[in-house]
Motif scaffolding. Structure first.
Motif, PDB file in Angstrom:
ATOM      1  N   THR A 169      -0.280  -5.588  -7.900  1.00 37.80           N
ATOM      2  CA  THR A 169       0.627  -6.202  -7.676  1.00 37.80           C
ATOM      3  C   THR A 169       1.303  -6.497  -8.455  1.00 37.80           C
ATOM      4  N   GLN A 170       1.650  -6.564  -9.499  1.00 39.67           N
ATOM      5  CA  GLN A 170       2.054  -6.243 -11.168  1.00 39.67           C
ATOM      6  C   GLN A 170       3.122  -4.473 -10.751  1.00 39.67           C
ATOM      7  N   LEU A 171       2.754  -4.185 -10.003  1.00 40.00           N
ATOM      8  CA  LEU A 171       2.864  -2.576 -10.328  1.00 40.00           C
ATOM      9  C   LEU A 171       4.333  -2.639  -8.799  1.00 40.00           C
ATOM     10  N   ASP A 172       4.346  -3.507  -7.850  1.00 39.82           N
ATOM     11  CA  ASP A 172       4.294  -3.673  -6.334  1.00 39.82           C
ATOM     12  C   ASP A 172       3.762  -2.026  -5.482  1.00 39.82           C
ATOM     13  N   ALA A 173       2.584  -1.408  -5.841  1.00 42.46           N
ATOM     14  CA  ALA A 173       2.780  -0.486  -5.728  1.00 42.46           C
ATOM     15  C   ALA A 173       0.913  -0.523  -5.601  1.00 42.46           C
ATOM     16  N   LYS A 174       0.135   0.458  -4.658  1.00 42.42           N
ATOM     17  CA  LYS A 174      -0.968   1.272  -3.801  1.00 42.42           C
ATOM     18  C   LYS A 174      -1.617   2.343  -5.493  1.00 42.42           C
ATOM     19  N   LEU A 175      -2.425   2.306  -5.662  1.00 41.31           N
ATOM     20  CA  LEU A 175      -2.884   3.156  -7.514  1.00 41.31           C
ATOM     21  C   LEU A 175      -4.060   3.550  -6.376  1.00 41.31           C
ATOM     22  N   LEU A 176      -5.208   2.784  -5.860  1.00 39.95           N
ATOM     23  CA  LEU A 176      -6.225   3.325  -5.156  1.00 39.95           C
ATOM     24  C   LEU A 176      -6.413   3.059  -4.114  1.00 39.95           C
ATOM     25  N   ASN A 177      -7.182   3.821  -3.142  1.00 37.72           N
ATOM     26  CA  ASN A 177      -7.539   4.206  -1.745  1.00 37.72           C
ATOM     27  C   ASN A 177      -8.686   3.811  -1.863  1.00 37.72           C
TER      28      ASN A 177
END
Length: 302
Positions: free
Chosen positions: A42-50
Motif C-alpha cells: 500500500t505504501q509503495l502503491d505496487a504489488k510485490l508478491l503474488n
C-alpha cells in the motif's frame, strides 16, 4: 524502526518462500507478516508478491525492490557493526614495528599512557632498522621515516620532521668556527651509515639551491641512539632528526648549526609515518594507537 522491521520481513518472506516460515524466523505470526506485506504494498502503491495457498512469487516490481532492499539492509547491518565495534572496549594483541631511534625516543615513552588507557590491549613491539613486510610478518602497524614508496598500504603522517646539524658546546668551544656548510671539511663529522660509500650531507638554502658536502669523521654507526650519545659526549658534529634532540636543544646540551638551511643525508622528506594494511583499516586498536601517536608527536614538537 517499524519500517526496517517491515523490510526485514519482506526479505525473509522472499528467502523462505512463505509468510509462515518468515514469521517463525523473526518471531511474528503469519497474520502479522501478512499485514506488514499489505502495508508495504500500500505504501509503495505496487504489488510485490503474488500469493496463493500453495505458492508465493515476486512480481517484476517485487524483484527490483527486493534486490535493492537486500543491499540496503546489508549496508545497515555493516554500519551497526561498525558503531558496535567503536563502542566495544578494544582488546587483543597489537603487533608494532618501528625504526629504532624513533621507537626508543617516542614510541616506547608513549606506550605507558596508551596501555593505561586501554588495559585490554597488549602491545608486541619490535625495533629494527630493516624494512618489514606487514602482511608476511604479521605486523599491524609499522613506523617508518622518510619518503614512502607507493604501495597498497595505508600511510598516516604522524609528524613532519627536519634534520638538524648539531654539536655539543664543548666541541664547538674547542674547534674552529663552523659558519658555513663548507667548513665541515675541517671537522669531525659523526655519521649514520646509509651505505658503504662516501657520506654526503645535502644543504638546501631559501632560494632552493642545494649544496652537497662530503663529510667524514672518527665514528659512524647504523644506530641512531649511539650516534646521539657520541654527539652529546662532544666527539664531533652530527645530523639528527628534530624530534630526537628537542630536549637537548632546549636545555643547551646541544647547539644547532646552520638553522638557515634544510639538511638531509638522503631525501629532504623526513616525515614520520604509521603504515598499516588496508584490510585492517577499521581495526579499532590500530586507529586508537595511531591517534595516540599523532597526539604524542604534536605535544612533543609543540
Amino acid at each position: 524502526m517499524e519500517w526496517v522491521r517491515t523490510l526485514k520481513l519482506f526479505v525473509s518472506v522472499v528467502h523462505s518462500g512463505s509468510l509462515s516460515a518468515a514469521g517463525r524466523n523473526l518471531g511474528y505470526s503469519p497474520a502479522s507478516v501478512s499485514r506488514h506485506m499489505t502495508a508495504l504494498e500500500t505504501q509503495l502503491d505496487a504489488k510485490l508478491l503474488n500469493r496463493s495457498s500453495r505458492k508465493l512469487a515476486l512480481t517484476e516490481a517485487g524483484e527490483t525492490y527486493f534486490r535493492q532492499v537486500e543491499q540496503i539492509l546489508q549496508h545497515l547491518a555493516e554500519a551497526n557493526d561498525s558503531v558496535a565495534q567503536m563502542q566495544a572496549a578494544p582488546r587483543g594483541v597489537l603487533r608494532v614495528h618501528s625504526r629504532m631511534l624513533v621507537g626508543e625516543h617516542v614510541i616506547v615513552p608513549a606506550l605507558p599512557a596508551f596501555l593505561a588507557r586501554y588495559p585490554d590491549i597488549t602491545v608486541d613491539l619490535a625495533l629494527s632498522n630493516g624494512v618489514v613486510a606487514l602482511v608476511e610478518q604479521n605486523f599491524d602497524v609499522d613506523i617508518r621515516i622518510g619518503k614512502l614508496v607507493d604501495s597498497s598500504l595505508i600511510a598516516r603522517k604522524l609528524t613532519s620532521s627536519a634534520r638538524i646539524v648539531c654539536a655539543a658546546p664543548s666541541y664547538i668551544a674547542s674547534h674552529p668556527p663552523v659558519l658555513q656548510p663548507g667548513d665541515l671539511a675541517a671537522h669531525n663529522c659523526l655519521t649514520y651509515r646509509v651505505n658503504l660509500g662516501q657520506t654526503v650531507w645535502r644543504f638546501r638554502s631559501d632560494d632552493d639551491r642545494v649544496l652537497e658536502v662530503p663529510v667524514d669523521g672518527s665514528f659512524r654507526t647504523d644506530n641512531g641512539q649511539s650516534l646521539l650519545r657520541m654527539i652529546k659526549a662532544g666527539l664531533g658534529v652530527g645530523l639528527m632528526p628534530d624530534w630526537s634532540i628537542q630536549d637537548e636543544l632546549a636545555s643547551g646540551e646541544l647547539v644547532r648549526l646552520f638553522p638557515e638551511h634544510q639538511v638531509s643525508h638522503i631525501e629532504f622528506e623526513n616525515g614520520v609515518y604509521a603504515v598499516y594494511q588496508k584490510t585492517r583499516q577499521a581495526t579499532t586498536k590500530v586507529k586508537l594507537f595511531v591517534d595516540h601517536l599523532v597526539s604524542v608527536f604534536r605535544e612533543r614538537l609543540a
